[in-house]
Design a protein around this motif. Structure first.
Motif, mmCIF file in Angstrom:
data_model
loop_
_atom_site.group_PDB
_atom_site.id
_atom_site.type_symbol
_atom_site.label_atom_id
_atom_site.label_comp_id
_atom_site.label_asym_id
_atom_site.label_seq_id
_atom_site.Cartn_x
_atom_site.Cartn_y
_atom_site.Cartn_z
ATOM 1 N N ASP A 50 0.868 -1.173 0.000
ATOM 2 C CA ASP A 50 0.000 0.000 0.000
ATOM 3 C C ASP A 50 0.910 1.228 0.000
ATOM 4 O OD1 ASP A 50 -2.039 1.844 0.213
ATOM 5 O OD2 ASP A 50 -2.539 1.357 2.286
ATOM 6 N N THR A 51 1.349 1.609 -1.176
ATOM 7 C CA THR A 51 2.345 2.665 -1.324
ATOM 8 C C THR A 51 1.943 3.963 -0.648
ATOM 9 O OG1 THR A 51 2.991 1.684 -3.429
ATOM 10 C CG2 THR A 51 3.686 3.953 -3.039
ATOM 11 N N ASP A 52 0.669 4.358 -0.796
ATOM 12 C CA ASP A 52 0.242 5.655 -0.266
ATOM 13 C C ASP A 52 -0.352 5.582 1.146
ATOM 14 O OD1 ASP A 52 -2.153 4.440 -0.866
ATOM 15 O OD2 ASP A 52 -2.680 5.814 -2.475
ATOM 16 N N ASN A 53 -0.329 4.390 1.745
ATOM 17 C CA ASN A 53 -0.823 4.192 3.123
ATOM 18 C C ASN A 53 -2.256 4.668 3.326
ATOM 19 O OD1 ASN A 53 1.580 3.039 4.141
ATOM 20 N ND2 ASN A 53 2.495 5.070 4.247
ATOM 21 N N ASP A 54 -3.126 4.397 2.345
ATOM 22 C CA ASP A 54 -4.519 4.802 2.510
ATOM 23 C C ASP A 54 -5.420 3.623 2.874
ATOM 24 O OD1 ASP A 54 -4.623 3.467 0.085
ATOM 25 O OD2 ASP A 54 -5.378 5.158 -1.070
ATOM 26 N N ASP A 61 -6.015 -0.310 -5.911
ATOM 27 C CA ASP A 61 -5.974 1.147 -5.802
ATOM 28 C C ASP A 61 -5.764 1.748 -7.185
ATOM 29 O OD1 ASP A 61 -5.476 3.817 -5.099
ATOM 30 O OD2 ASP A 61 -4.394 3.234 -3.284
ATOM 31 N N GLN A 62 -6.740 2.525 -7.654
ATOM 32 C CA GLN A 62 -6.607 3.140 -8.977
ATOM 33 C C GLN A 62 -5.650 4.322 -8.973
ATOM 34 O OE1 GLN A 62 -10.474 4.005 -10.629
ATOM 35 N NE2 GLN A 62 -11.031 1.851 -10.752
ATOM 36 N N CYS A 63 -5.330 4.808 -7.779
ATOM 37 C CA CYS A 63 -4.365 5.902 -7.630
ATOM 38 C C CYS A 63 -3.379 5.493 -6.522
ATOM 39 C CB CYS A 63 -5.064 7.209 -7.268
ATOM 40 S SG CYS A 63 -6.305 7.752 -8.465
ATOM 41 N N PRO A 64 -2.484 4.524 -6.795
ATOM 42 C CA PRO A 64 -1.654 3.960 -5.724
ATOM 43 C C PRO A 64 -0.654 4.927 -5.112
ATOM 44 C CG PRO A 64 -0.970 3.105 -7.854
ATOM 45 C CD PRO A 64 -2.218 3.911 -8.085
ATOM 46 N N GLU A 65 -0.424 6.069 -5.725
ATOM 47 C CA GLU A 65 0.551 6.998 -5.170
ATOM 48 C C GLU A 65 -0.087 8.236 -4.552
ATOM 49 O OE1 GLU A 65 3.794 7.643 -7.824
ATOM 50 O OE2 GLU A 65 4.128 5.505 -8.071
ATOM 51 N N SER A 71 -14.428 4.470 -1.385
ATOM 52 C CA SER A 71 -15.548 4.864 -2.245
ATOM 53 C C SER A 71 -15.083 5.422 -3.590
ATOM 54 C CB SER A 71 -16.440 5.881 -1.536
ATOM 55 O OG SER A 71 -15.723 7.076 -1.291
ATOM 56 N N THR A 72 -13.827 5.883 -3.658
ATOM 57 C CA THR A 72 -13.299 6.413 -4.919
ATOM 58 C C THR A 72 -12.224 5.488 -5.484
ATOM 59 O OG1 THR A 72 -11.699 7.772 -3.726
ATOM 60 C CG2 THR A 72 -13.795 8.817 -4.302
ATOM 61 N N ASN A 73 -12.257 4.209 -5.066
ATOM 62 C CA ASN A 73 -11.305 3.195 -5.547
ATOM 63 C C ASN A 73 -9.864 3.595 -5.303
ATOM 64 O OD1 ASN A 73 -13.364 1.447 -6.524
ATOM 65 N ND2 ASN A 73 -13.605 2.803 -8.274
ATOM 66 N N GLY A 74 -9.617 4.239 -4.170
ATOM 67 C CA GLY A 74 -8.251 4.587 -3.797
ATOM 68 C C GLY A 74 -7.787 5.944 -4.288
#
Length: 191
Positions: A50-54, A61-65, A71-74
């Protein structure tokens, strides 16, 4: 004979009592414990990155960074902005849109199409030159000009509410031509 008989009676009593004597109950021997075989060690859990620790694994995660939500797929939540487009400008003493406003209006139309059930208020404004009555009429005409542009670009007329403010809400001072030009505007806000 009496002695024999007494002896026999005593013997009978002794036998009777000895046979009625309570016997000790011996508990059965406990079975010997059987050594348990240890449970097999489960394989190690896969490492979840989990690169962004969310809290959303990178593979989902569609936005892993960038930190986001489930609810917004990461991806980060998009904060609803107030659509206060203040650079929809008009010619002096006119409801004719400046050509520089077309690009802004095209962007507004695109945004409105993504929210087809949202109603918007088109707030028309004017600078302080001329009479209050004329400026009120100009502000309504300007809001209607924006409405016509948006309707021609596919926005439902019923989703657009026109309101004129005349010269009552200037953005900046009307003391300079640059200030007056900024005050000749239409603002778009969701209802």
């Amino acid at each position: 004979m009496k002695t024999k008989l007494t002896l026999v009676a005593l013997l009978a009593i002794a036998i009777f009592y000895s046979s009625c004597k309570s016997k000790k109950v011996v508990a059965p021997a406990a079975p010997e414990p059987v050594a348990e075989t240890p449970a097999p060690t489960p394989p190690p859990a896969p490492v979840v990155k989990d690169t962004d620790n969310d809290g959303i694994p990178d593979d989902k995660d569609q936005c892993p960074e960038e930190k986001g939500t489930a609810s917004t797929n990461g991806c980060p939540e998009v904060v609803e902005q107030v659509f206060n487009y203040q650079n929809i400008q008009f010619e002096f003493n006119s409801s004719v849109l400046k050509t520089s406003s077309y690009e802004v209006l095209d962007g507004i139309a695109k945004m409105m199409k993504s929210k087809p059930d949202t109603k918007f208020q088109l707030n028309g404004h004017s600078s302080a030159e001329g009479t209050e009555q004329r400026n009120m009429m100009l502000s309504v005409d300007r809001a209607n000009a924006v409405k016509a542009y948006l309707v021609n670009n596919g926005i439902k007329s019923s989703n657009l509410v026109v309101k004129g403010f005349g010269e009552s809400s200037p953005l900046v001072s009307n003391d300079t031509e640059a200030g007056r030009a900024k005050n000749r505007r239409v603002e778009v806000k969701p209802l």
